[in-house]
Motif scaffolding. Structure first.
Motif, PDB file in Angstrom:
ATOM      1  N   PHE A   1      85.468  50.537 -58.066  1.00 19.59           N
ATOM      2  CA  PHE A   1      85.762  51.242 -59.313  1.00 19.59           C
ATOM      3  C   PHE A   1      84.615  51.074 -60.304  1.00 19.59           C
ATOM      4  N   PHE A   2      84.054  49.860 -60.380  1.00 19.58           N
ATOM      5  CA  PHE A   2      82.889  49.652 -61.230  1.00 19.58           C
ATOM      6  C   PHE A   2      81.701  50.476 -60.734  1.00 19.58           C
ATOM      7  N   ALA A   3      81.570  50.570 -59.419  1.00 11.20           N
ATOM      8  CA  ALA A   3      80.479  51.373 -58.854  1.00 11.20           C
ATOM      9  C   ALA A   3      80.595  52.828 -59.288  1.00 11.20           C
ATOM     10  N   ALA A   4      81.836  53.304 -59.435  1.00 14.80           N
ATOM     11  CA  ALA A   4      82.040  54.686 -59.865  1.00 14.80           C
ATOM     12  C   ALA A   4      81.435  54.928 -61.243  1.00 14.80           C
ATOM     13  N   ALA A   5      81.481  53.909 -62.112  1.00 13.81           N
ATOM     14  CA  ALA A   5      80.860  54.058 -63.426  1.00 13.81           C
ATOM     15  C   ALA A   5      79.353  54.246 -63.296  1.00 13.81           C
ATOM     16  N   LEU A   6      78.724  53.510 -62.383  1.00 11.58           N
ATOM     17  CA  LEU A   6      77.283  53.643 -62.195  1.00 11.58           C
ATOM     18  C   LEU A   6      76.922  55.000 -61.602  1.00 11.58           C
ATOM     19  N   VAL A   7      77.700  55.435 -60.611  1.00 10.48           N
ATOM     20  CA  VAL A   7      77.379  56.685 -59.923  1.00 10.48           C
ATOM     21  C   VAL A   7      77.522  57.879 -60.857  1.00 10.48           C
ATOM     22  N   THR A   8      78.538  57.854 -61.703  1.00 13.54           N
ATOM     23  CA  THR A   8      78.842  59.032 -62.523  1.00 13.54           C
ATOM     24  C   THR A   8      78.338  58.922 -63.958  1.00 13.54           C
ATOM     25  N   GLY A   9      77.769  57.776 -64.333  1.00 18.70           N
ATOM     26  CA  GLY A   9      77.351  57.589 -65.716  1.00 18.70           C
ATOM     27  C   GLY A   9      78.531  57.426 -66.653  1.00 18.70           C
ATOM     28  N   GLY A  10      79.633  56.883 -66.158  1.00 19.66           N
ATOM     29  CA  GLY A  10      80.851  56.740 -66.940  1.00 19.66           C
ATOM     30  C   GLY A  10      81.135  55.304 -67.332  1.00 19.66           C
ATOM     31  N   SER A  11      82.413  54.993 -67.513  1.00 15.77           N
ATOM     32  CA  SER A  11      82.824  53.666 -67.959  1.00 15.77           C
ATOM     33  C   SER A  11      84.161  53.314 -67.329  1.00 15.77           C
ATOM     34  N   VAL A  12      84.264  52.096 -66.798  1.00 10.33           N
ATOM     35  CA  VAL A  12      85.503  51.603 -66.207  1.00 10.33           C
ATOM     36  C   VAL A  12      85.795  50.226 -66.780  1.00 10.33           C
ATOM     37  N   THR A  13      87.022  50.058 -67.279  1.00  7.80           N
ATOM     38  CA  THR A  13      87.442  48.789 -67.872  1.00  7.80           C
ATOM     39  C   THR A  13      88.588  48.198 -67.076  1.00  7.80           C
ATOM     40  N   LEU A  14      88.483  46.905 -66.804  1.00  5.92           N
ATOM     41  CA  LEU A  14      89.552  46.145 -66.175  1.00  5.92           C
ATOM     42  C   LEU A  14      90.124  45.212 -67.237  1.00  5.92           C
ATOM     43  N   PRO A  15      91.305  45.527 -67.810  1.00  6.76           N
ATOM     44  CA  PRO A  15      91.831  44.714 -68.911  1.00  6.76           C
ATOM     45  C   PRO A  15      92.366  43.369 -68.438  1.00  6.76           C
ATOM     46  N   ASP A  16      92.666  42.506 -69.416  1.00  7.24           N
ATOM     47  CA  ASP A  16      93.271  41.190 -69.142  1.00  7.24           C
ATOM     48  C   ASP A  16      92.373  40.318 -68.271  1.00  7.24           C
ATOM     49  N   TRP A  17      91.067  40.451 -68.446  1.00  3.40           N
ATOM     50  CA  TRP A  17      90.172  39.639 -67.627  1.00  3.40           C
ATOM     51  C   TRP A  17      89.936  38.295 -68.301  1.00  3.40           C
ATOM     52  N   PRO A  18      90.141  37.177 -67.592  1.00  6.04           N
ATOM     53  CA  PRO A  18      89.956  35.862 -68.220  1.00  6.04           C
ATOM     54  C   PRO A  18      88.483  35.543 -68.445  1.00  6.04           C
ATOM     55  N   ARG A  19      88.183  34.923 -69.577  1.00  5.67           N
ATOM     56  CA  ARG A  19      86.785  34.555 -69.852  1.00  5.67           C
ATOM     57  C   ARG A  19      86.325  33.431 -68.928  1.00  5.67           C
ATOM     58  N   ASP A  20      87.249  32.577 -68.487  1.00  6.19           N
ATOM     59  CA  ASP A  20      86.903  31.495 -67.563  1.00  6.19           C
ATOM     60  C   ASP A  20      87.426  31.853 -66.181  1.00  6.19           C
ATOM     61  N   SER A  21      86.783  32.808 -65.559  1.00  8.41           N
ATOM     62  CA  SER A  21      87.244  33.313 -64.268  1.00  8.41           C
ATOM     63  C   SER A  21      86.886  32.351 -63.142  1.00  8.41           C
ATOM     64  N   LEU A  22      87.753  32.313 -62.119  1.00  7.06           N
ATOM     65  CA  LEU A  22      87.450  31.557 -60.906  1.00  7.06           C
ATOM     66  C   LEU A  22      86.620  32.376 -59.926  1.00  7.06           C
ATOM     67  N   GLN A  23      86.363  33.640 -60.245  1.00  7.55           N
ATOM     68  CA  GLN A  23      85.625  34.528 -59.355  1.00  7.55           C
ATOM     69  C   GLN A  23      84.193  34.718 -59.867  1.00  7.55           C
ATOM     70  N   PRO A  24      83.252  35.156 -58.993  1.00  7.57           N
ATOM     71  CA  PRO A  24      81.821  35.185 -59.353  1.00  7.57           C
ATOM     72  C   PRO A  24      81.437  36.378 -60.227  1.00  7.57           C
ATOM     73  N   VAL A  25      81.982  36.412 -61.453  1.00 11.86           N
ATOM     74  CA  VAL A  25      81.726  37.529 -62.360  1.00 11.86           C
ATOM     75  C   VAL A  25      80.255  37.588 -62.765  1.00 11.86           C
ATOM     76  N   ASP A  26      79.645  36.436 -63.031  1.00 17.19           N
ATOM     77  CA  ASP A  26      78.248  36.438 -63.488  1.00 17.19           C
ATOM     78  C   ASP A  26      77.317  36.999 -62.422  1.00 17.19           C
ATOM     79  N   THR A  27      77.593  36.678 -61.156  1.00 16.76           N
ATOM     80  CA  THR A  27      76.762  37.217 -60.080  1.00 16.76           C
ATOM     81  C   THR A  27      76.921  38.727 -59.996  1.00 16.76           C
ATOM     82  N   LEU A  28      78.160  39.203 -60.085  1.00 10.80           N
ATOM     83  CA  LEU A  28      78.386  40.642 -60.061  1.00 10.80           C
ATOM     84  C   LEU A  28      77.702  41.316 -61.242  1.00 10.80           C
ATOM     85  N   ARG A  29      77.807  40.726 -62.421  1.00  7.87           N
ATOM     86  CA  ARG A  29      77.169  41.294 -63.607  1.00  7.87           C
ATOM     87  C   ARG A  29      75.660  41.461 -63.376  1.00  7.87           C
ATOM     88  N   SER A  30      75.028  40.429 -62.843  1.00  5.54           N
ATOM     89  CA  SER A  30      73.586  40.489 -62.599  1.00  5.54           C
ATOM     90  C   SER A  30      73.228  41.611 -61.626  1.00  5.54           C
TER      91      SER A  30
END
Length: 436
Positions: free
Chosen positions: A254-283
């Motif tokens: 779904f995030f990839a769709a934002a890149l492909v189309t020049g759009g925006s995708v938001t996933l609400p209720d995301w914890p700031r201290d995630s147990l998943q590799p958000v920083d790696t994905l962001r990079s």
């Protein structure tokens, strides 16, 4: 490379092309990785546990079914709340692992704690997924276990109600789940466990950190201060409430769709201290041209109108490889994705499958032992094979945003981790928002 026969009715699907930038807020199901670990920790705890916002999909229902077969009470109150009441684990029982790596690697150590025989088998492709190092490790820890030639499925665990535990050396370079599987049940072993890895680097390190953090949250004493060594002391695990984050790997297409189309995708209720590799994905997404922010509204990815190629070691986030490969095929420059030789042993040989299917729709792809080199070329429509692999379907959907005429040969395979995927995707592309 032929598709493996799946256990669900095959369902071809025309991937929708995007005529406008996608603008969507999506409430996605919970993390498969967190749900699986919370189920196991709750089943071997001393008191009942609760999972809030768990993932309800084939993999997690098979996990719940396997634990239930051995005596744990897993009650699905509704899709937002599951209750787990631990009980005496016993056989005879049979565990259907489906095509799930977590079930086939997390549940056999639990079966060692059961009184009686527990058998394991699954889909045809599951029988060739790597399992031997875990089988040998369990034997050295005192579990009586029989396996097929090569150390894989089908398995028979002859439980005695106790596992001695102790020290074990394992080559976990094929899957971090070998280590996680041992650690999750280890507090119930009489001597706990000391796991030492010897071999090439263990992939998917964030998943090991997730295992350690969740064990500590359940009250286990864990020492991971020495590289490639994990120590779990014997002790009691507390029943607790687990809040399951939205699934990051499931969000990536779904995030990839934002890149492909020049759009925006938001996933609400995301914890700031995630147990998943958000920083790696962001990079990774920002290097490809996206903009990633985490704020009060949640985790948002925006396309900037450009999509760049990527040179990246994906060993820590190998689940992202299919979608990133799809983005690479649509980028404005070549990409090299490496460090993921182990994904040849996932639901299918993902590197071979990606090379074949991306080439079939017009990309220039060179397959390396541990990755892919992708040179973008004009792409064309066609049927994109999934090989009973949900991540291949995700990759095809991303390609289909920009390439009319892409047909996914079996979108039903997405039920493995996100049964809602086709509906959520179509709603997003057509301009609506999805709901959890």
């Amino acid at each position: 490379m032929a598709n493996v026969t799946a256990t669900h009715p095959r369902r071809p699907w025309a991937a929708p092309a995007a005529s406008d930038p996608v603008e969507a807020t999506l409430r996605l199901p919970g993390s498969k990785s967190l749900t699986a670990r919370a189920l196991v920790l709750s089943a071997v705890a001393d008191a009942p546990g609760t999972l809030r916002h768990p993932l309800r999909a084939r993999d997690t229902e098979l996990m719940a079914g396997g634990l239930r077969a051995m005596g744990a009470q897993v009650s699905i109150v509704d899709n937002e709340r599951w209750l787990v009441r631990p009980d005496t684990l016993r056989g005879p029982a049979h565990v259907d692992v489906g095509l799930s790596g977590t079930v086939m690697r997390f549940v056999p150590p639990v079966a060692g704690l059961a009184e009686g025989t527990v058998t394991f088998d699954g889909d045809p492709q599951a029988r060739v997924r790597p399992l031997g190092p875990l089988v040998e490790a369990l034997r050295s820890l005192g579990v009586r276990i029989d396996a097929a030639a090569g150390g894989g499925l089908p398995l028979t665990v002859r439980g005695t109600g106790r596992v001695t535990g102790g020290e074990v050396t394992i080559d976990a370079s094929a899957s971090s789940q070998f280590v996680s599987g041992l650690l999750l049940s280890a507090a119930r072993f009489e001597r706990g466990v000391v796991v030492r890895h010897e071999g090439p680097p263990v992939p998917s390190a964030p998943h090991l950190r997730m295992t350690v953090q969740m064990l500590r949250a359940a009250g286990a004493v864990v020492d991971d201060s020495v590289p490639d060594v994990w120590v779990v002391e014997p002790g009691r695990l507390a029943g607790r409430e687990w809040e399951i984050e939205p699934d990051l790997s499931g969000a990536v297409p779904f995030f990839a769709a934002a890149l492909v189309t020049g759009g925006s995708v938001t996933l609400p209720d995301w914890p700031r201290d995630s147990l998943q590799p958000v920083d790696t994905l962001r990079s990774l997404l920002e290097r490809m041209g996206g903009k990633v922010t985490i704020g009060p509204d949640g985790l948002t990815v925006r396309g900037t109108g450009v999509l760049h190629g990527l040179d990246a070691d994906l060993s820590e986030v190998s689940e992202l490889t299919p979608v990133l490969a799809a983005l690479a095929a649509l980028a404005d420059s070549p990409s090299r994705l490496f460090g993921v030789a182990h994904i040849r042993g996932h639901e299918t040989d993902r590197l071979a499958a990606l090379a074949r299917e991306l080439t079939a729709v017009g990309a220039e792809v060179t397959e390396a032992p541990d990755g892919l080199e992708i040179r973008p070329r004009p792409l064309r429509g066609g049927t994109f094979g999934t090989y009973a692999d949900h991540r291949m379907a995700h990759a095809a959907a991303v390609i289909g945003l920009a390439v009319p005429g892409i047909t996914v040969d079996d979108v039903a395979c997405t039920s493995k981790t996100m049964p809602e995927f086709p509906a959520l995707w179509s709603t997003m592309v057509s301009g609506g928002s999805g709901h959890r």
